[in-house]
Write a protein that holds these residues in place. Structure first.
Motif, PDB file in Angstrom:
ATOM      1  N   LEU A  10      49.373 117.226  29.196  1.00  0.00           N
ATOM      2  CA  LEU A  10      48.919 118.361  30.003  1.00  0.00           C
ATOM      3  C   LEU A  10      47.492 118.761  29.641  1.00  0.00           C
ATOM      4  N   GLU A  11      47.121 118.561  28.387  1.00  0.00           N
ATOM      5  CA  GLU A  11      45.740 118.839  27.985  1.00  0.00           C
ATOM      6  C   GLU A  11      44.778 117.911  28.721  1.00  0.00           C
ATOM      7  N   ILE A  12      45.152 116.641  28.836  1.00  0.00           N
ATOM      8  CA  ILE A  12      44.331 115.695  29.599  1.00  0.00           C
ATOM      9  C   ILE A  12      44.258 116.133  31.057  1.00  0.00           C
ATOM     10  N   ALA A  13      45.409 116.542  31.605  1.00  0.00           N
ATOM     11  CA  ALA A  13      45.439 116.990  33.000  1.00  0.00           C
ATOM     12  C   ALA A  13      44.533 118.192  33.211  1.00  0.00           C
ATOM     13  N   ALA A  14      44.600 119.159  32.299  1.00  0.00           N
ATOM     14  CA  ALA A  14      43.795 120.369  32.435  1.00  0.00           C
ATOM     15  C   ALA A  14      42.301 120.038  32.421  1.00  0.00           C
ATOM     16  N   ARG A  15      41.886 119.118  31.558  1.00  0.00           N
ATOM     17  CA  ARG A  15      40.481 118.743  31.492  1.00  0.00           C
ATOM     18  C   ARG A  15      40.028 118.044  32.768  1.00  0.00           C
ATOM     19  N   ARG A  16      40.876 117.148  33.287  1.00  0.00           N
ATOM     20  CA  ARG A  16      40.524 116.436  34.519  1.00  0.00           C
ATOM     21  C   ARG A  16      40.422 117.398  35.692  1.00  0.00           C
ATOM     22  N   VAL A  17      41.370 118.323  35.764  1.00  0.00           N
ATOM     23  CA  VAL A  17      41.382 119.301  36.845  1.00  0.00           C
ATOM     24  C   VAL A  17      40.126 120.161  36.802  1.00  0.00           C
ATOM     25  N   GLU A  18      39.736 120.584  35.594  1.00  0.00           N
ATOM     26  CA  GLU A  18      38.538 121.416  35.458  1.00  0.00           C
ATOM     27  C   GLU A  18      37.290 120.634  35.840  1.00  0.00           C
ATOM     28  N   GLU A  19      37.211 119.382  35.410  1.00  0.00           N
ATOM     29  CA  GLU A  19      36.051 118.556  35.754  1.00  0.00           C
ATOM     30  C   GLU A  19      35.946 118.334  37.257  1.00  0.00           C
ATOM     31  N   ALA A  20      37.100 118.311  37.940  1.00  0.00           N
ATOM     32  CA  ALA A  20      37.110 118.102  39.385  1.00  0.00           C
ATOM     33  C   ALA A  20      36.857 119.398  40.152  1.00  0.00           C
ATOM     34  N   GLY A  21      36.672 120.508  39.428  1.00  0.00           N
ATOM     35  CA  GLY A  21      36.431 121.786  40.081  1.00  0.00           C
ATOM     36  C   GLY A  21      37.657 122.357  40.756  1.00  0.00           C
ATOM     37  N   MET A  22      38.845 122.033  40.221  1.00  0.00           N
ATOM     38  CA  MET A  22      40.102 122.426  40.862  1.00  0.00           C
ATOM     39  C   MET A  22      40.907 123.433  40.052  1.00  0.00           C
ATOM     40  N   LYS A  23      40.289 124.031  39.070  1.00  0.00           N
ATOM     41  CA  LYS A  23      41.039 124.884  38.150  1.00  0.00           C
ATOM     42  C   LYS A  23      41.803 125.989  38.873  1.00  0.00           C
ATOM     43  N   GLN A  24      41.228 126.547  39.923  1.00  0.00           N
ATOM     44  CA  GLN A  24      41.871 127.643  40.647  1.00  0.00           C
ATOM     45  C   GLN A  24      43.018 127.169  41.531  1.00  0.00           C
ATOM     46  N   GLN A  25      43.085 125.868  41.774  1.00  0.00           N
ATOM     47  CA  GLN A  25      44.133 125.329  42.644  1.00  0.00           C
ATOM     48  C   GLN A  25      45.384 124.904  41.884  1.00  0.00           C
ATOM     49  N   VAL A  26      45.291 124.788  40.567  1.00  0.00           N
ATOM     50  CA  VAL A  26      46.340 124.117  39.798  1.00  0.00           C
ATOM     51  C   VAL A  26      46.943 125.038  38.745  1.00  0.00           C
ATOM     52  N   THR A  27      48.267 125.050  38.686  1.00  0.00           N
ATOM     53  CA  THR A  27      49.007 125.705  37.608  1.00  0.00           C
ATOM     54  C   THR A  27      49.786 124.634  36.864  1.00  0.00           C
ATOM     55  N   LEU A  28      49.592 124.530  35.550  1.00  0.00           N
ATOM     56  CA  LEU A  28      50.271 123.536  34.729  1.00  0.00           C
ATOM     57  C   LEU A  28      51.275 124.239  33.816  1.00  0.00           C
ATOM     58  N   ILE A  29      52.497 123.697  33.783  1.00  0.00           N
ATOM     59  CA  ILE A  29      53.583 124.295  33.010  1.00  0.00           C
ATOM     60  C   ILE A  29      54.176 123.242  32.082  1.00  0.00           C
ATOM     61  N   GLN A  30      54.239 123.556  30.793  1.00  0.00           N
ATOM     62  CA  GLN A  30      54.876 122.638  29.856  1.00  0.00           C
ATOM     63  C   GLN A  30      56.381 122.872  29.879  1.00  0.00           C
ATOM     64  N   GLY A  31      57.122 121.819  30.162  1.00  0.00           N
ATOM     65  CA  GLY A  31      58.575 121.928  30.212  1.00  0.00           C
ATOM     66  C   GLY A  31      59.148 121.014  31.276  1.00  0.00           C
ATOM     67  N   SER A  32      60.372 121.328  31.708  1.00  0.00           N
ATOM     68  CA  SER A  32      61.059 120.549  32.728  1.00  0.00           C
ATOM     69  C   SER A  32      61.073 121.315  34.039  1.00  0.00           C
ATOM     70  N   ILE A  33      61.704 120.737  35.057  1.00  0.00           N
ATOM     71  CA  ILE A  33      61.760 121.404  36.360  1.00  0.00           C
ATOM     72  C   ILE A  33      62.457 122.753  36.242  1.00  0.00           C
ATOM     73  N   GLU A  34      63.413 122.851  35.325  1.00  0.00           N
ATOM     74  CA  GLU A  34      64.106 124.125  35.137  1.00  0.00           C
ATOM     75  C   GLU A  34      63.161 125.237  34.686  1.00  0.00           C
TER      76      GLU A  34
END
Length: 224
Positions: A72-96
């Motif tokens: 998720l840390e990698i995902a967060a960095r990629r999302v920020e570099e793509a200028g998408m931080k406001q579009q994305v919510t990342l949650i650590q865990g399962s679908i539940e």
């Protein structure tokens, strides 16, 4: 560029094309509908889905869930570099871990199912995804499939590992990858994946990508 981003395209032929086709199918599914779409990403670590499906579409929002803090840390960095931080919510865990009652316009589950051990757990995960989708919404699913130890599986694996080595993946890493089958990976035949999709509440599953032991389908949540 992070190591994961460097190595996975070397391991999986057509890796970028898989997500390009997914995006085109999602665009086709959204044709004539609102440009805004709320998308669930199951196994969001790495951020590939968010960037591939959202970098050119500011109206799309994403909820990504993954048990791995490192990924998720990698995902967060990629999302920020793509200028998408406001579009994305990342949650650590399962679908539940997701809030109850929220229904999504689409979902992806890319290269995740083979990590889920046992048919009941696989079925349950797909059922939980279906519960969080609007009726008629698509699920894009890709997984490594097959029955280890059979001649057909072994042939595909032999060619796949040679492909990796020819693309610069080290012999040590390819050996670790091969050893993952039966330990980290729990693969099942593609026909059983289709059965699980049907049992979980999906219909009209169609294939749109294949690469050695990897298959991808798009299916829609069955309308009540």
């Amino acid at each position: 560029m992070y190591r994961y981003e460097q190595t996975i395209p070397l391991k999986i032929p057509g890796y970028e094309r898989l997500y390009e086709i997914t995006n085109r199918l999602l665009n086709a599914q959204r044709e004539g509908k609102s440009a805004a779409a709320d998308i669930l990403i199951v196994g969001a670590g790495g951020g590939q889905e968010c960037v591939a499906l959202g970098a050119s579409y500011g109206e799309r929002t994403f909820t990504g869930v993954d048990p791995s803090a490192r990924m998720l840390e990698i995902a967060a960095r990629r999302v920020e570099e793509a200028g998408m931080k406001q579009q994305v919510t990342l949650i650590q865990g399962s679908i539940e871990s997701l809030p109850c009652g929220r229904l999504y316009d689409a979902a992806t589950c890319m290269l995740v199912l083979h990590f889920i051990r046992g048919m009941p757990a696989k079925r349950n995960m797909l059922h939980l995804i279906a519960e969080r989708l609007k009726p008629g919404a698509p699920l894009f699913l890709a997984s490594i499939n097959g029955e280890p130890g059979t001649p057909a599986f072994d042939l595909q694996m032999l060619a796949w590992l040679k492909h990796m080595r020819d693309n610069g993946v080290s012999p040590e890493e390819t050996e670790r990858y091969a050893a993952s089958f039966g330990s980290a990976y729990d693969t099942i035949p593609a026909a059983q994946v289709l059965e699980l999709l049907n049992e979980a509440g999906f219909e009209q599953a169609t294939s749109f990508f294949g690469s050695y032991l990897i298959d991808a389908w798009v299916a829609t949540r069955r309308k009540e």
